[in-house]
Write a protein that holds these residues in place. Structure first.
Motif, PDB file in Angstrom:
ATOM      1  N   ALA A   1     -10.447  67.289  98.390  1.00 17.19           N
ATOM      2  CA  ALA A   1      -9.380  66.736  99.222  1.00 17.19           C
ATOM      3  C   ALA A   1      -9.332  65.212  99.159  1.00 17.19           C
ATOM      4  O   ALA A   1      -8.892  64.554 100.095  1.00 17.19           O
ATOM      5  CB  ALA A   1      -9.560  67.190 100.679  1.00 17.19           C
ATOM      6  N   GLY A   2      -9.768  64.647  98.042  1.00 24.20           N
ATOM      7  CA  GLY A   2      -9.735  63.204  97.911  1.00 24.20           C
ATOM      8  C   GLY A   2      -8.353  62.650  97.624  1.00 24.20           C
ATOM      9  O   GLY A   2      -8.105  61.460  97.828  1.00 24.20           O
TER      10      GLY A   2
ATOM     11  N   SER B   1      -4.410  58.419  97.905  1.00 17.45           N
ATOM     12  CA  SER B   1      -2.979  58.121  97.946  1.00 17.45           C
ATOM     13  C   SER B   1      -2.698  57.039  98.970  1.00 17.45           C
ATOM     14  O   SER B   1      -1.871  56.141  98.746  1.00 17.45           O
ATOM     15  CB  SER B   1      -2.181  59.384  98.290  1.00 17.45           C
ATOM     16  OG  SER B   1      -2.226  60.309  97.225  1.00 17.45           O
ATOM     17  N   MET B   2      -3.370  57.098 100.108  1.00 13.48           N
ATOM     18  CA  MET B   2      -3.196  56.073 101.128  1.00 13.48           C
ATOM     19  C   MET B   2      -3.691  54.711 100.624  1.00 13.48           C
ATOM     20  O   MET B   2      -3.097  53.676 100.910  1.00 13.48           O
ATOM     21  CB  MET B   2      -3.952  56.462 102.412  1.00 13.48           C
ATOM     22  CG  MET B   2      -3.342  57.638 103.170  1.00 13.48           C
ATOM     23  SD  MET B   2      -1.640  57.332 103.726  1.00 13.48           S
ATOM     24  CE  MET B   2      -0.701  58.092 102.404  1.00 13.48           C
ATOM     25  N   TYR B   3      -4.771  54.716  99.851  1.00 12.42           N
ATOM     26  CA  TYR B   3      -5.271  53.450  99.288  1.00 12.42           C
ATOM     27  C   TYR B   3      -4.263  52.868  98.293  1.00 12.42           C
ATOM     28  O   TYR B   3      -3.952  51.670  98.333  1.00 12.42           O
ATOM     29  CB  TYR B   3      -6.612  53.676  98.598  1.00 12.42           C
ATOM     30  CG  TYR B   3      -7.102  52.449  97.849  1.00 12.42           C
ATOM     31  CD1 TYR B   3      -7.714  51.406  98.532  1.00 12.42           C
ATOM     32  CD2 TYR B   3      -6.921  52.329  96.477  1.00 12.42           C
ATOM     33  CE1 TYR B   3      -8.142  50.267  97.868  1.00 12.42           C
ATOM     34  CE2 TYR B   3      -7.350  51.193  95.802  1.00 12.42           C
ATOM     35  CZ  TYR B   3      -7.960  50.164  96.503  1.00 12.42           C
ATOM     36  OH  TYR B   3      -8.363  49.043  95.836  1.00 12.42           O
ATOM     37  N   PHE B   4      -3.748  53.719  97.404  1.00 14.71           N
ATOM     38  CA  PHE B   4      -2.810  53.236  96.397  1.00 14.71           C
ATOM     39  C   PHE B   4      -1.503  52.771  97.036  1.00 14.71           C
ATOM     40  O   PHE B   4      -0.873  51.819  96.562  1.00 14.71           O
ATOM     41  CB  PHE B   4      -2.535  54.323  95.358  1.00 14.71           C
ATOM     42  CG  PHE B   4      -3.756  54.742  94.573  1.00 14.71           C
ATOM     43  CD1 PHE B   4      -4.738  53.822  94.254  1.00 14.71           C
ATOM     44  CD2 PHE B   4      -3.925  56.054  94.159  1.00 14.71           C
ATOM     45  CE1 PHE B   4      -5.870  54.182  93.538  1.00 14.71           C
ATOM     46  CE2 PHE B   4      -5.047  56.425  93.440  1.00 14.71           C
ATOM     47  CZ  PHE B   4      -6.030  55.497  93.128  1.00 14.71           C
ATOM     48  N   LEU B   5      -1.092  53.424  98.129  1.00 15.77           N
ATOM     49  CA  LEU B   5       0.091  52.955  98.858  1.00 15.77           C
ATOM     50  C   LEU B   5      -0.188  51.617  99.526  1.00 15.77           C
ATOM     51  O   LEU B   5       0.668  50.727  99.542  1.00 15.77           O
ATOM     52  CB  LEU B   5       0.521  53.982  99.911  1.00 15.77           C
ATOM     53  CG  LEU B   5       1.293  55.214  99.441  1.00 15.77           C
ATOM     54  CD1 LEU B   5       1.738  56.028 100.650  1.00 15.77           C
ATOM     55  CD2 LEU B   5       2.490  54.847  98.589  1.00 15.77           C
TER      56      LEU B   5
ATOM     57  N   THR C   1       2.356  53.086  87.984  1.00 11.25           N
ATOM     58  CA  THR C   1       1.014  52.513  88.140  1.00 11.25           C
ATOM     59  C   THR C   1       0.188  53.384  89.073  1.00 11.25           C
ATOM     60  O   THR C   1      -1.003  53.642  88.828  1.00 11.25           O
ATOM     61  CB  THR C   1       1.099  51.081  88.696  1.00 11.25           C
ATOM     62  OG1 THR C   1       1.903  50.285  87.828  1.00 11.25           O
ATOM     63  CG2 THR C   1      -0.287  50.466  88.814  1.00 11.25           C
ATOM     64  N   PHE C   2       0.802  53.843  90.144  1.00 13.40           N
ATOM     65  CA  PHE C   2       0.164  54.760  91.092  1.00 13.40           C
ATOM     66  C   PHE C   2      -0.327  55.997  90.353  1.00 13.40           C
ATOM     67  O   PHE C   2      -1.510  56.375  90.452  1.00 13.40           O
ATOM     68  CB  PHE C   2       1.198  55.142  92.165  1.00 13.40           C
ATOM     69  CG  PHE C   2       0.678  55.980  93.305  1.00 13.40           C
ATOM     70  CD1 PHE C   2       0.101  57.218  93.090  1.00 13.40           C
ATOM     71  CD2 PHE C   2       0.806  55.546  94.613  1.00 13.40           C
ATOM     72  CE1 PHE C   2      -0.356  57.999  94.135  1.00 13.40           C
ATOM     73  CE2 PHE C   2       0.355  56.306  95.683  1.00 13.40           C
ATOM     74  CZ  PHE C   2      -0.219  57.541  95.435  1.00 13.40           C
ATOM     75  N   LEU C   3       0.552  56.639  89.577  1.00 16.08           N
ATOM     76  CA  LEU C   3       0.208  57.891  88.900  1.00 16.08           C
ATOM     77  C   LEU C   3      -0.829  57.660  87.805  1.00 16.08           C
ATOM     78  O   LEU C   3      -1.733  58.484  87.618  1.00 16.08           O
ATOM     79  CB  LEU C   3       1.469  58.536  88.326  1.00 16.08           C
ATOM     80  CG  LEU C   3       2.484  59.031  89.371  1.00 16.08           C
ATOM     81  CD1 LEU C   3       3.779  59.468  88.697  1.00 16.08           C
ATOM     82  CD2 LEU C   3       1.898  60.185  90.187  1.00 16.08           C
ATOM     83  N   GLY C   4      -0.720  56.550  87.075  1.00 16.46           N
ATOM     84  CA  GLY C   4      -1.692  56.266  86.028  1.00 16.46           C
ATOM     85  C   GLY C   4      -3.070  55.955  86.583  1.00 16.46           C
ATOM     86  O   GLY C   4      -4.085  56.432  86.068  1.00 16.46           O
ATOM     87  N   THR C   5      -3.110  55.171  87.650  1.00 15.82           N
ATOM     88  CA  THR C   5      -4.393  54.838  88.282  1.00 15.82           C
ATOM     89  C   THR C   5      -5.034  56.083  88.882  1.00 15.82           C
ATOM     90  O   THR C   5      -6.242  56.307  88.731  1.00 15.82           O
ATOM     91  CB  THR C   5      -4.183  53.774  89.382  1.00 15.82           C
ATOM     92  OG1 THR C   5      -3.480  52.660  88.831  1.00 15.82           O
ATOM     93  CG2 THR C   5      -5.514  53.301  89.937  1.00 15.82           C
ATOM     94  N   ALA C   6      -4.224  56.910  89.535  1.00 17.22           N
ATOM     95  CA  ALA C   6      -4.730  58.158  90.109  1.00 17.22           C
ATOM     96  C   ALA C   6      -5.237  59.092  89.016  1.00 17.22           C
ATOM     97  O   ALA C   6      -6.258  59.779  89.185  1.00 17.22           O
ATOM     98  CB  ALA C   6      -3.639  58.834  90.933  1.00 17.22           C
ATOM     99  N   ALA C   7      -4.525  59.140  87.885  1.00 18.80           N
ATOM    100  CA  ALA C   7      -4.927  60.022  86.788  1.00 18.80           C
ATOM    101  C   ALA C   7      -6.319  59.661  86.275  1.00 18.80           C
ATOM    102  O   ALA C   7      -7.195  60.533  86.119  1.00 18.80           O
ATOM    103  CB  ALA C   7      -3.909  59.948  85.654  1.00 18.80           C
TER     104      ALA C   7
ATOM    105  N   GLY D   1       4.386  62.147 103.634  1.00 20.87           N
ATOM    106  CA  GLY D   1       4.656  63.457 104.206  1.00 20.87           C
ATOM    107  C   GLY D   1       3.655  64.504 103.749  1.00 20.87           C
ATOM    108  O   GLY D   1       3.146  65.295 104.560  1.00 20.87           O
ATOM    109  N   LEU D   2       3.340  64.515 102.450  1.00 22.47           N
ATOM    110  CA  LEU D   2       2.378  65.479 101.924  1.00 22.47           C
ATOM    111  C   LEU D   2       0.980  65.216 102.473  1.00 22.47           C
ATOM    112  O   LEU D   2       0.207  66.149 102.705  1.00 22.47           O
ATOM    113  CB  LEU D   2       2.373  65.429 100.394  1.00 22.47           C
ATOM    114  CG  LEU D   2       3.626  65.998  99.719  1.00 22.47           C
ATOM    115  CD1 LEU D   2       3.658  65.624  98.239  1.00 22.47           C
ATOM    116  CD2 LEU D   2       3.693  67.509  99.890  1.00 22.47           C
ATOM    117  N   THR D   3       0.654  63.946 102.691  1.00 27.28           N
ATOM    118  CA  THR D   3      -0.646  63.613 103.262  1.00 27.28           C
ATOM    119  C   THR D   3      -0.765  64.142 104.690  1.00 27.28           C
ATOM    120  O   THR D   3      -1.800  64.686 105.083  1.00 27.28           O
ATOM    121  CB  THR D   3      -0.871  62.092 103.255  1.00 27.28           C
ATOM    122  OG1 THR D   3      -0.820  61.628 101.904  1.00 27.28           O
ATOM    123  CG2 THR D   3      -2.222  61.730 103.854  1.00 27.28           C
ATOM    124  N   VAL D   4       0.302  64.002 105.465  1.00 25.96           N
ATOM    125  CA  VAL D   4       0.296  64.530 106.838  1.00 25.96           C
ATOM    126  C   VAL D   4       0.126  66.048 106.823  1.00 25.96           C
ATOM    127  O   VAL D   4      -0.673  66.604 107.588  1.00 25.96           O
ATOM    128  CB  VAL D   4       1.594  64.134 107.573  1.00 25.96           C
ATOM    129  CG1 VAL D   4       1.698  64.881 108.902  1.00 25.96           C
ATOM    130  CG2 VAL D   4       1.625  62.636 107.814  1.00 25.96           C
TER     131      VAL D   4
END
Length: 249
Positions: free
Chosen positions: A153-154, A159-163, A171-177, A237-240
């Protein structure tokens, strides 16, 4: 081979396929959506075993995401997160070896709700730029490492950090990948040692890989058309939703 597969009903297999499709979707366009996959797997399998089974599918999704977004990563952000993430990951290994995961899931859910609230407040107050403080990196990184080891569940935490770092979509998706590819591969030997990955789960996941690939292709189509604002709202929304699941599960 069939004798080694779990004895799921056709409906259960269909739900697992949906979960696998969502894994692919979450890796290529909708970070945090894989909490739905966590819920499906946990409802059909014992909690700890479901963690190992889902991990292998997440790695497939990570590899697909890397093929799409690997050149967009913010390596500076990843390197600065690494020490805290590793500490959280090791703490999660110790936790899984001695404790069940029901209570901590609720705590994680409550923390996620708080993180969403803080993120929304900071944006409304226009506080901070693209730089996350040292305390923020330590908090997000250690919690992200712990939650990904304990419950896969990380995603919502990171996602909150990248936001908070105000990363553009790609950049969000590449860093997360890159982040989750490295972390999830690191988790494999620990998961095998803890008995979370078995021959059964490997064979089951082989049947579900096509659904992951299909979900990733659908997500790539979405990512090329979604606006930054809608993307950020979807992540929140998905995080909530993920946090609420962890609290009530």
């Amino acid at each position: 081979m069939t004798a080694l597969l779990p004895g799921f009903t056709p409906v259960a297999w269909a739900l697992l396929a949906v979960a696998a499709l969502i894994v692919g979707l979450s890796k290529s366009s909708m970070p945090g959506a894989n909490t739905i996959s966590i819920a499906i797997f946990a409802s059909l399998m014992p909690a700890k075993e479901s963690t190992g089974a889902l991990l292998l599918l997440l790695i497939v999704g990570d590899l697909v995401a890397l093929s799409m977004y690997r050149q967009h990563a913010d390596w500076r952000a990843l390197i600065r997160l690494a020490p805290a993430v590793l500490a959280g990951l090791l703490l999660g290994v110790v936790f899984l070896a001695f404790v069940g995961d029901t209570g901590v899931q609720r705590v994680i859910g409550i923390v996620l709700i708080a993180l969403v609230g803080i993120t929304i407040w900071r944006r409304a107050a226009r506080r901070g730029g693209t730089e996350v403080s040292l305390f923020g990196r330590l908090a997000y990184g250690s919690l992200g490492g712990f939650t990904t080891m304990v419950a896969n569940a990380g995603g919502p935490v990171m996602s909150m950090y990248f936001l908070a770092a105000r990363m553009p979509v790609r950049t969000f998706l590449g860093t997360a990948a890159w982040f989750f590819a490295i972390i999830n591969l690191t988790k494999v030997p620990f998961s095998i040692g803890l008995g979370l990955i078995t021959v059964e789960t490997v064979l089951m996941d082989l049947l579900l890989v096509p659904a992951v690939l299909l979900g990733a292709l659908c997500g790539r189509w979405i990512a090329g058309r979604i606006s930054q604002r809608l993307f950020e709202r979807a992540v929140l929304g998905l995080t909530v939703l993920g946090a609420l699941y962890l609290i009530v599960a």
